[in-house]
Scaffold this active site. Structure first.
Site, PDB file in Angstrom:
ATOM      1  N   ASP A  32       0.834  -1.212   0.000  1.00  0.00           N
ATOM      2  CA  ASP A  32       0.000   0.000   0.000  1.00  0.00           C
ATOM      3  C   ASP A  32       0.870   1.265   0.000  1.00  0.00           C
ATOM      4  O   ASP A  32       1.997   1.254   0.505  1.00  0.00           O
ATOM      5  CB  ASP A  32      -0.916  -0.021   1.236  1.00  0.00           C
ATOM      6  N   GLY A  33       0.335   2.338  -0.566  1.00  0.00           N
ATOM      7  CA  GLY A  33       0.989   3.647  -0.482  1.00  0.00           C
ATOM      8  C   GLY A  33       1.551   4.167  -1.799  1.00  0.00           C
ATOM      9  O   GLY A  33       2.230   5.191  -1.806  1.00  0.00           O
ATOM     10  N   TRP A  37       2.837   8.050  -2.410  1.00  0.00           N
ATOM     11  CA  TRP A  37       4.243   8.228  -2.801  1.00  0.00           C
ATOM     12  C   TRP A  37       4.334   9.195  -3.984  1.00  0.00           C
ATOM     13  O   TRP A  37       5.168  10.110  -4.001  1.00  0.00           O
ATOM     14  CB  TRP A  37       4.857   6.872  -3.168  1.00  0.00           C
ATOM     15  N   HIS A  49       2.291   3.659  -8.928  1.00  0.00           N
ATOM     16  CA  HIS A  49       2.069   2.239  -9.262  1.00  0.00           C
ATOM     17  C   HIS A  49       3.241   1.704 -10.097  1.00  0.00           C
ATOM     18  O   HIS A  49       3.696   0.580  -9.917  1.00  0.00           O
ATOM     19  CB  HIS A  49       0.755   2.067 -10.027  1.00  0.00           C
ATOM     20  N   GLU A  79     -12.436  -4.397  -4.114  1.00  0.00           N
ATOM     21  CA  GLU A  79     -12.946  -3.044  -3.839  1.00  0.00           C
ATOM     22  C   GLU A  79     -12.217  -1.990  -4.687  1.00  0.00           C
ATOM     23  O   GLU A  79     -12.696  -0.858  -4.818  1.00  0.00           O
ATOM     24  CB  GLU A  79     -12.769  -2.685  -2.351  1.00  0.00           C
ATOM     25  N   TRP A  81     -12.066  -1.724  -7.741  1.00  0.00           N
ATOM     26  CA  TRP A  81     -12.851  -1.334  -8.927  1.00  0.00           C
ATOM     27  C   TRP A  81     -13.533   0.014  -8.719  1.00  0.00           C
ATOM     28  O   TRP A  81     -13.978   0.646  -9.686  1.00  0.00           O
ATOM     29  CB  TRP A  81     -13.919  -2.393  -9.245  1.00  0.00           C
ATOM     30  N   LEU A 143      10.685 -20.474  -5.202  1.00  0.00           N
ATOM     31  CA  LEU A 143       9.662 -19.604  -4.598  1.00  0.00           C
ATOM     32  C   LEU A 143       8.338 -19.635  -5.377  1.00  0.00           C
ATOM     33  O   LEU A 143       8.343 -19.530  -6.604  1.00  0.00           O
ATOM     34  CB  LEU A 143      10.183 -18.152  -4.580  1.00  0.00           C
TER      35      LEU A 143
HETATM   36  C1  IPE Z   1      -5.410  -2.638  -0.191  1.00  0.00           C
HETATM   37  O1  IPE Z   1      -5.091  -1.310  -0.349  1.00  0.00           O
HETATM   38  C2  IPE Z   1      -5.426  -3.328  -1.516  1.00  0.00           C
HETATM   39  C3  IPE Z   1      -4.120  -3.520  -2.158  1.00  0.00           C
HETATM   40  C4  IPE Z   1      -2.966  -3.192  -1.654  1.00  0.00           C
HETATM   41  C5  IPE Z   1      -4.162  -4.150  -3.447  1.00  0.00           C
HETATM   42  P1  IPE Z   1      -6.216  -0.169  -0.465  1.00  0.00           P
HETATM   43  O2  IPE Z   1      -5.506   1.096  -0.635  1.00  0.00           O
HETATM   44  O3  IPE Z   1      -7.197  -0.549  -1.496  1.00  0.00           O
HETATM   45  O4  IPE Z   1      -6.924  -0.269   0.962  1.00  0.00           O
HETATM   46  P2  IPE Z   1      -7.825   0.786   1.734  1.00  0.00           P
HETATM   47  O5  IPE Z   1      -8.864   1.279   0.770  1.00  0.00           O
HETATM   48  O6  IPE Z   1      -6.931   1.883   2.198  1.00  0.00           O
HETATM   49  O7  IPE Z   1      -8.390   0.008   2.877  1.00  0.00           O
HETATM   50  C1  IPE Z   2      -1.569   0.294  -3.350  1.00  0.00           C
HETATM   51  O1  IPE Z   2      -1.358   1.654  -3.338  1.00  0.00           O
HETATM   52  C2  IPE Z   2      -1.858  -0.253  -4.714  1.00  0.00           C
HETATM   53  C3  IPE Z   2      -3.253  -0.661  -4.902  1.00  0.00           C
HETATM   54  C4  IPE Z   2      -4.212  -0.630  -4.021  1.00  0.00           C
HETATM   55  C5  IPE Z   2      -3.595  -1.142  -6.224  1.00  0.00           C
HETATM   56  P1  IPE Z   2      -2.557   2.700  -3.327  1.00  0.00           P
HETATM   57  O2  IPE Z   2      -2.935   3.010  -4.729  1.00  0.00           O
HETATM   58  O3  IPE Z   2      -3.667   2.240  -2.470  1.00  0.00           O
HETATM   59  O4  IPE Z   2      -1.837   3.955  -2.686  1.00  0.00           O
HETATM   60  P2  IPE Z   2      -2.409   4.927  -1.592  1.00  0.00           P
HETATM   61  O5  IPE Z   2      -2.826   4.074  -0.423  1.00  0.00           O
HETATM   62  O6  IPE Z   2      -3.559   5.638  -2.204  1.00  0.00           O
HETATM   63  O7  IPE Z   2      -1.267   5.822  -1.267  1.00  0.00           O
HETATM   64 MG    MG Z   3      -4.092   2.462  -0.484  1.00  0.00          MG
END
Ligand code: IPE
Ligand code: IPE
Ligand code: MG
Length: 252
Positions: A32-33, A37, A49, A79, A81, A143
């Site tokens: 996540d993040g 970033w 991404h 979610e 989507w 792996l």
């Molecule tokens: C969780 O991250 C899903 C993935 C890393 C693929 P999200 O960014 O979608 O989660 P929420 O919405 O903050 O809970």
């Molecule tokens: C995780 O990063 C990747 C996916 C959920 C596909 P995010 O896109 O959720 O990045 P933040 O959480 O908005 O920073």
């Molecule tokens: Mg996120």
């Protein structure tokens, strides 16, 4: 095997080296993040991404090096989507781009690709690229790199319940034989053991519909680091933290 963790070496201790024993068999990561970033740098979210893809490559290599057997990466949730169409399209193109660049090195490293999630609902170009990689790597016995794509744990559990109900109705299963092991066989994760260690980057301390059944006794490790800034060292730091945990499974 012993891997020195550079950032910890300021205060060298015996425990600052990863032990070759007690390496988690299965590590799962909620990556996540990426968006934050990019936003921090004044870039569009997709740039995060894209950067996240090179982190995937680094962490796969670190997992191979540290003798982890299964690495599950949460790449797209059921979610996700809800995001703008352009972002969804961009994310769902990334498996193809990742495999185009890194499949040769995955082959060299004896990595086997698998997926969990609702595969059929993905765009055909994503399905084709991933199916090709699954087929190409199917005889590799190093792996297991398990991509959770269009994965949602509640969807997975409901799907299992529906399958089981059908088997019961058609008298292909006896209700008294239904136990945790048989239930687990109806989940997407039926070929891998439950994760030993869950890592979530990006500072949020939640599961976001990830592996609700499978994480019952998993060790959790959270970091503020955003996925594109997650490094091999951070990965080893998580493994080291795991090695210092005491898993009791309800015992004493
Ligand atoms: C969780 O991250 C899903 C993935 C890393 C693929 P999200 O960014 O979608 O989660 P929420 O919405 O903050 O809970
Ligand atoms: C995780 O990063 C990747 C996916 C959920 C596909 P995010 O896109 O959720 O990045 P933040 O959480 O908005 O920073
Ligand atoms: Mg996120």
């Amino acid at each position: 095997m012993s891997i020195k963790i550079p950032f910890l070496s300021k205060q060298p201790k015996e425990t600052d080296s990863l032990s070759g024993e007690n390496v988690p068999n299965h590590v799962a990561i909620i990556m996540d993040g990426n968006g934050r970033w990019a936003q921090k740098r004044g870039l569009p979210r997709f740039a995060g991404h894209k950067e996240g893809v090179s982190t995937v490559n680094k962490i796969v290599k670190a997992a191979v090096k540290s003798n982890v057997k299964v690495l599950t990466l949460y790449t797209f949730s059921t979610e996700n989507w809800k995001r703008p169409k352009q972002e969804v399209e961009y994310i769902l193109k990334l498996p193809k781009e990742f495999l185009h660049v890194y499949l040769p090195s995955l082959m060299e490293n004896n990595v086997r690709i698998q997926t969990i999630g609702d595969f059929q609902a993905l765009p055909s170009h994503t399905q084709e690229a991933v199916s090709y990689a699954i087929e190409k790597t199917k005889n590799n016995d190093g792996l297991i790199l398990n991509f959770a794509i269009n994965y949602g744990s509640r969807h997975e559990i409901l799907k299992a319940v529906k399958q089981i109900a059908t088997e019961l109705k058609e008298e292909r299963m006896d209700i008294d034989s239904l136990d945790e092991e048989i239930f687990s066989k109806h989940l997407y994760t039926n070929s891998v053991s439950d994760p030993d260690l869950l890592i979530r980057t990006g500072g949020e301390c939640r599961l976001s519909n990830f592996m609700l059944w499978q994480l019952a006794y998993t060790e959790f490790w959270f970091t503020e680091k955003l996925w594109p800034e997650f490094t091999e060292e951070t990965f080893y730091e998580a493994l080291l933290a795991y090695q210092q945990r005491k898993r009791r499974y309800g015992g004493i």
